[in-house]
Scaffold this active site. Structure first.
Site, PDB file in Angstrom:
ATOM      1  N   LYS A   1       0.834  -1.207   0.000  1.00 47.52           N
ATOM      2  CA  LYS A   1       0.000   0.000   0.000  1.00 47.52           C
ATOM      3  C   LYS A   1       0.868   1.257   0.000  1.00 47.52           C
ATOM      4  O   LYS A   1       0.635   2.197  -0.772  1.00 47.52           O
ATOM      5  CB  LYS A   1      -0.921   0.001   1.226  1.00 47.52           C
ATOM      6  CG  LYS A   1      -2.042  -1.024   1.172  1.00 47.52           C
ATOM      7  CD  LYS A   1      -2.846  -1.014   2.468  1.00 47.52           C
ATOM      8  CE  LYS A   1      -3.963  -2.039   2.437  1.00 47.52           C
ATOM      9  NZ  LYS A   1      -4.755  -2.063   3.695  1.00 47.52           N
TER      10      LYS A   1
ATOM     11  N   SER B   1      -0.884   0.688   5.998  1.00 40.25           N
ATOM     12  CA  SER B   1      -1.215  -0.159   7.142  1.00 40.25           C
ATOM     13  C   SER B   1      -2.213  -1.219   6.718  1.00 40.25           C
ATOM     14  O   SER B   1      -3.028  -1.000   5.816  1.00 40.25           O
ATOM     15  CB  SER B   1      -1.793   0.677   8.292  1.00 40.25           C
ATOM     16  OG  SER B   1      -1.962  -0.109   9.457  1.00 40.25           O
ATOM     17  N   ASP B   2      -2.132  -2.362   7.363  1.00 40.00           N
ATOM     18  CA  ASP B   2      -3.083  -3.434   7.081  1.00 40.00           C
ATOM     19  C   ASP B   2      -3.289  -4.251   8.352  1.00 40.00           C
ATOM     20  O   ASP B   2      -2.388  -4.361   9.183  1.00 40.00           O
ATOM     21  CB  ASP B   2      -2.563  -4.346   5.964  1.00 40.00           C
ATOM     22  CG  ASP B   2      -3.633  -5.311   5.484  1.00 40.00           C
ATOM     23  OD1 ASP B   2      -4.525  -4.879   4.728  1.00 40.00           O
ATOM     24  OD2 ASP B   2      -3.608  -6.497   5.873  1.00 40.00           O
ATOM     25  N   GLN B   3      -4.488  -4.797   8.484  1.00 36.72           N
ATOM     26  CA  GLN B   3      -4.808  -5.579   9.680  1.00 36.72           C
ATOM     27  C   GLN B   3      -5.415  -6.926   9.305  1.00 36.72           C
ATOM     28  O   GLN B   3      -6.294  -7.004   8.447  1.00 36.72           O
ATOM     29  CB  GLN B   3      -5.785  -4.810  10.569  1.00 36.72           C
ATOM     30  CG  GLN B   3      -6.062  -5.483  11.910  1.00 36.72           C
ATOM     31  CD  GLN B   3      -6.981  -4.645  12.780  1.00 36.72           C
ATOM     32  OE1 GLN B   3      -8.173  -4.629  12.577  1.00 36.72           O
ATOM     33  NE2 GLN B   3      -6.402  -3.926  13.744  1.00 36.72           N
TER      34      GLN B   3
ATOM     35  N   ALA C   1      -0.170  -4.293  10.813  1.00 37.22           N
ATOM     36  CA  ALA C   1       1.135  -3.987  10.228  1.00 37.22           C
ATOM     37  C   ALA C   1       1.175  -2.531   9.791  1.00 37.22           C
ATOM     38  O   ALA C   1       0.180  -1.977   9.323  1.00 37.22           O
ATOM     39  CB  ALA C   1       1.409  -4.901   9.047  1.00 37.22           C
TER      40      ALA C   1
END
Length: 210
Positions: free
Chosen positions: A56, A72-74, A109
């Site tokens: 991203k 960011s990623d979850q 993250a």
């Protein structure tokens, strides 16, 4: 004369991440990255979150040379299985039924891509922040009622801890209280400091808005 603040971009379409970043009182822009967020076969949840956060940030950085870009990623996991965004009421209810009385791990993250770096291999700071969430063992009727009130269908794990979802949680364990909402601000402020982005004194002297 102080140098201007670097251009800061949040590479996300999430309204929750936008609200969290606004708490830092730093001017920023928002750009939604165009990437495929599908997990790879055999990929661990942590690896998925870290890879997507990096992708991203990198995707937006290509469109904004010289900028600092946040990605960011979850990914939520139960017994090693990834739990994504439910999308609708039925899927959300099934998620909550599966997680009630259980401890779920949320991998959040974070990547900060510094477009001022000449070499791509040194441009990215990246970190995964884990949050352990224990869900209350509630009956179907309560879970159904909660979902109809809050409708958290765009949230991994079907619960928004910053809203009514806190009532269906028994315990949250994390080094960063904002990680569960989607953007770990403690980790992010550390990354921004390493990227030499000022928070207080310089902005006040320069007359920039806090």
């Amino acid at each position: 004369m102080l140098p201007p603040l670097p251009r800061l971009i949040l590479g996300s379409s999430s309204k929750y991440r936008k609200e969290l970043l606004s708490r830092l009182h730093i001017p920023f822009e928002v750009m939604a990255p165009a990437i495929d967020e599908t997990a790879f076969a055999g990929e661990t949840p942590e690896a998925t979150a870290l890879r997507l956060a990096l992708e991203k940030a990198r995707a937006v950085a290509l469109l904004a040379p010289g900028a600092l870009v946040i990605g960011s990623d979850q990914v939520a996991t139960l017994d090693g299985e990834q739990i994504g965004k439910p999308g609708d009421h039925e899927n959300a209810l099934r998620q909550l039924q599966k997680m009630r009385g259980r401890r779920v791990i949320f991998h959040t993250a974070l990547c900060l891509w510094d477009g001022r770096e000449a070499q791509p291999e040194t441009a990215a700071q990246i970190e995964n922040v884990q949050t352990f969430v224990t869900f209350r063992d509630l009956p179907d009727a309560e879970l159904d009622a909660y979902l109809r009130i809050e409708q958290p269908y765009d949230c991994a794990g079907s619960a928004k801890n910053e809203g009514l979802g806190i009532a269906i949680l028994e315990k949250i364990e994390s080094s960063d209280p904002t990680a569960l909402t989607g953007l770990p601000l403690i980790a992010l402020t550390s990354m921004l400091r390493r990227a030499a982005l000022p928070f207080f004194t310089n902005k006040i002297i320069a007359g920039q808005s806090l």
